[in-house]
Design a protein around this motif. Structure first.
Motif, PDB file in Angstrom:
ATOM      1  N   ILE A 198       0.839  -1.197   0.000  1.00 12.35           N
ATOM      2  CA  ILE A 198       0.000   0.000   0.000  1.00 12.35           C
ATOM      3  C   ILE A 198       0.873   1.246   0.000  1.00 12.35           C
ATOM      4  O   ILE A 198       0.608   2.212  -0.713  1.00 12.35           O
ATOM      5  CB  ILE A 198      -0.955   0.007   1.219  1.00 12.35           C
ATOM      6  N   GLY A 199       1.936   1.204   0.799  1.00 11.61           N
ATOM      7  CA  GLY A 199       2.864   2.338   0.857  1.00 11.61           C
ATOM      8  C   GLY A 199       3.486   2.639  -0.490  1.00 11.61           C
ATOM      9  O   GLY A 199       3.538   3.792  -0.920  1.00 11.61           O
ATOM     10  N   VAL A 251      -1.704  10.523   5.540  1.00 15.52           N
ATOM     11  CA  VAL A 251      -2.499   9.851   4.506  1.00 15.52           C
ATOM     12  C   VAL A 251      -2.130   8.369   4.469  1.00 15.52           C
ATOM     13  O   VAL A 251      -3.005   7.507   4.373  1.00 15.52           O
ATOM     14  CB  VAL A 251      -2.296  10.503   3.115  1.00 15.52           C
ATOM     15  N   TYR A 252      -0.828   8.084   4.580  1.00 16.84           N
ATOM     16  CA  TYR A 252      -0.384   6.681   4.610  1.00 16.84           C
ATOM     17  C   TYR A 252      -1.071   5.956   5.772  1.00 16.84           C
ATOM     18  O   TYR A 252      -1.632   4.873   5.588  1.00 16.84           O
ATOM     19  CB  TYR A 252       1.132   6.587   4.797  1.00 16.84           C
ATOM     20  N   ALA A 253      -1.028   6.565   6.948  1.00 17.61           N
ATOM     21  CA  ALA A 253      -1.632   5.951   8.134  1.00 17.61           C
ATOM     22  C   ALA A 253      -3.143   5.816   7.973  1.00 17.61           C
ATOM     23  O   ALA A 253      -3.723   4.787   8.331  1.00 17.61           O
ATOM     24  CB  ALA A 253      -1.300   6.781   9.368  1.00 17.61           C
ATOM     25  N   ALA A 254      -3.776   6.836   7.402  1.00 18.48           N
ATOM     26  CA  ALA A 254      -5.234   6.831   7.232  1.00 18.48           C
ATOM     27  C   ALA A 254      -5.681   5.774   6.223  1.00 18.48           C
ATOM     28  O   ALA A 254      -6.824   5.331   6.267  1.00 18.48           O
ATOM     29  CB  ALA A 254      -5.714   8.218   6.803  1.00 18.48           C
ATOM     30  N   VAL A 255      -4.819   5.387   5.312  1.00 24.81           N
ATOM     31  CA  VAL A 255      -5.179   4.354   4.339  1.00 24.81           C
ATOM     32  C   VAL A 255      -4.814   2.968   4.875  1.00 24.81           C
ATOM     33  O   VAL A 255      -5.608   2.036   4.787  1.00 24.81           O
ATOM     34  CB  VAL A 255      -4.492   4.610   2.971  1.00 24.81           C
ATOM     35  N   VAL A 256      -3.629   2.852   5.466  1.00 27.89           N
ATOM     36  CA  VAL A 256      -3.147   1.538   5.915  1.00 27.89           C
ATOM     37  C   VAL A 256      -3.958   1.016   7.121  1.00 27.89           C
ATOM     38  O   VAL A 256      -4.329  -0.158   7.135  1.00 27.89           O
ATOM     39  CB  VAL A 256      -1.635   1.600   6.259  1.00 27.89           C
ATOM     40  N   ALA A 257      -4.264   1.881   8.092  1.00 27.93           N
ATOM     41  CA  ALA A 257      -4.947   1.432   9.310  1.00 27.93           C
ATOM     42  C   ALA A 257      -6.300   0.763   9.028  1.00 27.93           C
ATOM     43  O   ALA A 257      -6.537  -0.349   9.516  1.00 27.93           O
ATOM     44  CB  ALA A 257      -5.093   2.586  10.292  1.00 27.93           C
TER      45      ALA A 257
END
Ligand code: ZN
Length: 89
Positions: A37-38, A52-58
């Protein structure tokens, strides 16, 4: 998950805490998914801000958690306990 195999009655949890090792498999799967995903966000999302990375991955981690939990146990049973699926048993 079943405690015993519905076909042959094999007890899956060989000893107490046997599936603790499946946690490492689960960790590897989530790490791999997060990494993919990253990379996708980096290359196709124009490298957004960190949140944004955290908001998508979590949320993806939460969504795949039930699948990841079962797949990890199956992988752990198959490769560590040496239990093999026999078709038609
Ligand atoms: Zn069985």
């Amino acid at each position: 998950m079943y405690e015993h195999c519905p076909h042959c009655g094999l007890r899956y949890e060989v000893e107490p805490g046997y599936f603790v090792g499946a946690m490492y498999v689960s960790y590897a799967i989530s790490g791999g998914v997060a990494l993919v995903i990253g990379f996708l966000l980096f290359y196709f999302g124009g490298d957004p801000e960190g949140w944004v990375y955290a908001a998508v991955v979590a949320p993806v981690m939460l969504i795949i958690a039930p699948i990841n939990f079962r797949i990890s146990r199956v992988i752990w049973l198959y490769y560590v306990a040496g239990i093999k699926y026999v078709k038609g048993l």
